[in-house]
Design a protein around this motif. Structure first.
Motif, short mmCIF file in Angstrom:
data_model
loop_
_atom_site.label_atom_id
_atom_site.label_comp_id
_atom_site.label_asym_id
_atom_site.label_seq_id
_atom_site.Cartn_x
_atom_site.Cartn_y
_atom_site.Cartn_z
N ASN A 49 4.05 45.89 3.13
CA ASN A 49 2.97 45.46 2.68
C ASN A 49 2.18 46.03 1.40
OD1 ASN A 49 2.01 43.42 4.69
ND2 ASN A 49 2.15 45.15 5.89
N PHE A 50 1.28 45.42 0.96
CA PHE A 50 0.78 46.11 -0.31
C PHE A 50 -0.98 46.23 -0.39
CE2 PHE A 50 1.01 41.52 -1.40
CZ PHE A 50 -0.11 41.04 -2.17
N SER A 51 -1.42 47.09 -0.98
CA SER A 51 -2.88 47.24 -1.16
C SER A 51 -3.38 47.33 -2.67
CB SER A 51 -3.47 48.35 -0.13
OG SER A 51 -2.68 49.83 -1.01
N ALA A 52 -4.57 47.49 -2.71
CA ALA A 52 -5.10 47.45 -4.13
C ALA A 52 -6.47 48.38 -4.32
CB ALA A 52 -5.29 46.22 -4.56
N SER A 53 -6.77 48.93 -5.31
CA SER A 53 -8.09 49.59 -5.63
C SER A 53 -8.52 48.61 -6.95
CB SER A 53 -7.77 50.95 -6.35
OG SER A 53 -7.38 51.86 -5.07
N ILE A 54 -9.90 48.28 -6.61
CA ILE A 54 -10.57 47.39 -7.89
C ILE A 54 -11.81 48.39 -8.10
CG2 ILE A 54 -9.54 45.34 -7.12
CD1 ILE A 54 -12.41 44.75 -6.00
N GLY A 55 -12.01 48.38 -9.34
CA GLY A 55 -13.39 49.05 -9.88
C GLY A 55 -13.71 48.62 -11.39
N LYS A 56 -14.79 48.71 -11.86
CA LYS A 56 -15.20 48.56 -13.27
C LYS A 56 -14.63 49.69 -14.06
CE LYS A 56 -19.41 45.85 -12.66
NZ LYS A 56 -18.79 44.99 -11.54
N ALA A 57 -14.58 49.68 -15.41
CA ALA A 57 -14.17 50.62 -16.19
C ALA A 57 -14.86 51.96 -15.87
CB ALA A 57 -14.37 50.07 -17.69
N LYS A 58 -14.22 53.03 -16.10
CA LYS A 58 -14.72 54.53 -16.00
C LYS A 58 -15.17 54.90 -14.43
CE LYS A 58 -14.19 54.77 -20.23
NZ LYS A 58 -13.08 55.60 -20.78
N SER A 59 -14.87 54.05 -13.62
CA SER A 59 -15.23 54.29 -12.17
C SER A 59 -14.46 55.40 -11.55
CB SER A 59 -15.16 52.99 -11.27
OG SER A 59 -14.10 52.43 -11.23
N LYS A 60 -13.69 55.94 -12.36
CA LYS A 60 -12.44 56.97 -11.72
C LYS A 60 -11.44 56.45 -10.82
CE LYS A 60 -14.82 60.29 -13.77
NZ LYS A 60 -15.92 59.56 -14.33
N LYS A 61 -10.82 55.20 -11.20
CA LYS A 61 -9.84 54.62 -10.11
C LYS A 61 -8.52 55.27 -10.19
CE LYS A 61 -10.06 50.45 -12.49
NZ LYS A 61 -11.26 51.04 -13.47
N THR A 62 -8.41 55.95 -11.36
CA THR A 62 -6.84 56.50 -11.68
C THR A 62 -6.96 57.84 -10.81
OG1 THR A 62 -6.24 55.40 -13.69
CG2 THR A 62 -5.19 57.43 -12.96
N PHE A 63 -8.29 58.43 -10.78
CA PHE A 63 -8.44 59.58 -10.14
C PHE A 63 -8.27 59.55 -8.72
CE2 PHE A 63 -10.36 61.20 -14.13
CZ PHE A 63 -10.17 62.61 -14.19
N ASN A 64 -8.89 58.34 -8.16
CA ASN A 64 -8.49 57.95 -6.61
C ASN A 64 -7.08 57.90 -6.25
OD1 ASN A 64 -9.87 57.16 -4.17
ND2 ASN A 64 -8.82 55.21 -4.67
#
Length: 357
Positions: A49-64
């Motif tokens: 299966n697959f999942s996703a992270s979403i968020g606005k710019a500068k919300s620290k998505k890549t850190f998460n």
């Protein structure tokens, strides 16, 4: 860009093979997908299966996502993420489509430090590819080739799924890439986690590809900057097949690593009537109903005129049990034409019975 122009029709023997492979039998034994990624007791990721992270710019998505990868790399807990990948599924492929080599290396070093591994030794089971300079078709081909040649992959990160399509609002491109995610996860029995930006003015994932992700992913996590403390990012599940987990928060410490905010308490939901969810023809009306209505509406051939076809469809959906207002009927017709289930030609509106949903 319409990818169906280059689609090859399958031969009868190929179709027969697909039917045989896809048939479910009473006597066969089918096992549940292995649960490989959790937040607390909640399952957010399974193989296949697959999942996703979403968020606005500068919300620290890549850190998460760095914390997710570090958890998988160490098969241990990082932030609130707990990983349990089988011994033959310990390799990780990380795809970055936005950043240059220097920043990708910073992500690699951050992951290694979060996993408590030596920072002067290359991790053998993690490969990061910086694909910024390639076209969407080339990125797709590179990932497909990597999946073929790298053994024992359990987790794939795609940081920038938007960069696998030319037009983020193209239904055909969105369907193609989401179909690829479903194919890859099933064929290789891996888990794919991808990242997509949210719209600036609302909470929706961007474009038609965001809609497709919401409909097909087993988990969608939102990363959002805390309104009262801009140094804190909050992670919560907005769509999840398993039970929801308690939202948690992290901040970036002096070593440029995400660390858990131990005393974070989720904000209370506002009291009152919840905001009504926007009508979505894809989500609110089953594909089977769309096909039934279209076959009935276009039984006598093409239909001339926008108002004529809209009114005819509005009546047909009502007969099928879906009463539509004027605005909803407009939204449905727009959806049908965007999906190329109905196309406008010189002689009128035409039903494409072989559409790809």
């Amino acid at each position: 860009m319409d990818y169906r122009e280059n689609t090859r029709k399958m031969l009868p023997e190929e179709l027969a093979s697909c039917i045989e492979e896809s048939t479910i039998h009473m006597t066969d034994e089918y096992t549940c997908s292995p649960e490989v990624l959790r937040v607390g007791e909640a399952v957010v990721g399974t193989l296949g299966n697959f999942s996703a992270s979403i968020g606005k710019a500068k919300s620290k998505k890549t850190f998460n996502v760095s914390a997710i990868v570090a958890s998988a790399l160490s098969n241990d807990e990082v932030l609130r993420y707990n990983s349990d990948f089988p011994s033959d599924k310990r390799n990780i492929l990380y795809i970055d489509t936005e950043q240059g080599r220097h920043h990708c290396q910073k992500v690699l070093k951050r992951i290694v430090r979060l996993a408590n591994l030596p920072i002067d030794i290359e991790p053998k089971n993690l490969k990061i590819l910086a694909l910024r300079k390639y076209t969407p078709e080339e990125r797709l081909a590179i990932v497909e080739y990597a999946l073929n040649i790298i053994p024992n992959i359990g987790l794939v990160i795609i940081d920038g799924i938007r960069d696998f399509v030319y037009d983020i609002n193209s239904p055909s491109e969105a369907t193609k890439i989401i179909s690829k995610l479903m194919q890859w996860t099933d064929d290789y029995q891996i888990h794919i986690h991808t990242i997509l930006h949210q719209n600036k003015n609302d909470e929706h994932a961007r474009g038609h590809i965001g809609t497709e992700l919401n409909n097909k992913a087993e988990t969608i996590m939102q990363i959002e900057v805390d309104k009262d403390d801009k140094s804190v990012s909050v992670v919560e599940a907005i769509h999840i097949r398993d039970k929801e987990f308690e939202p948690f928060a992290f901040r970036i410490n002096d070593e440029a690593l995400p660390e858990l905010v131990e005393c974070y308490s989720p904000k209370e939901k506002k009291v009152g009537r919840p905001k009504k969810e926007e009508f979505d023809p894809y989500r609110n009306i089953p594909e089977m109903v769309h096909r039934q209505v279209l076959e009935t509406t276009f039984a006598n051939g093409d239909i001339e005129g926008y108002d004529n076809v809209r009114q005819t469809l509005q009546t047909a959906y009502a007969n099928a049990g879906y009463k539509l207002s004027y605005n909803k009927s407009v939204a449905v017709l727009k959806f049908l034409t965007n999906k190329r289930m109905v196309v406008k030609e010189k002689k009128g509106y035409h039903f494409m019975s072989d559409y790809h949903y």
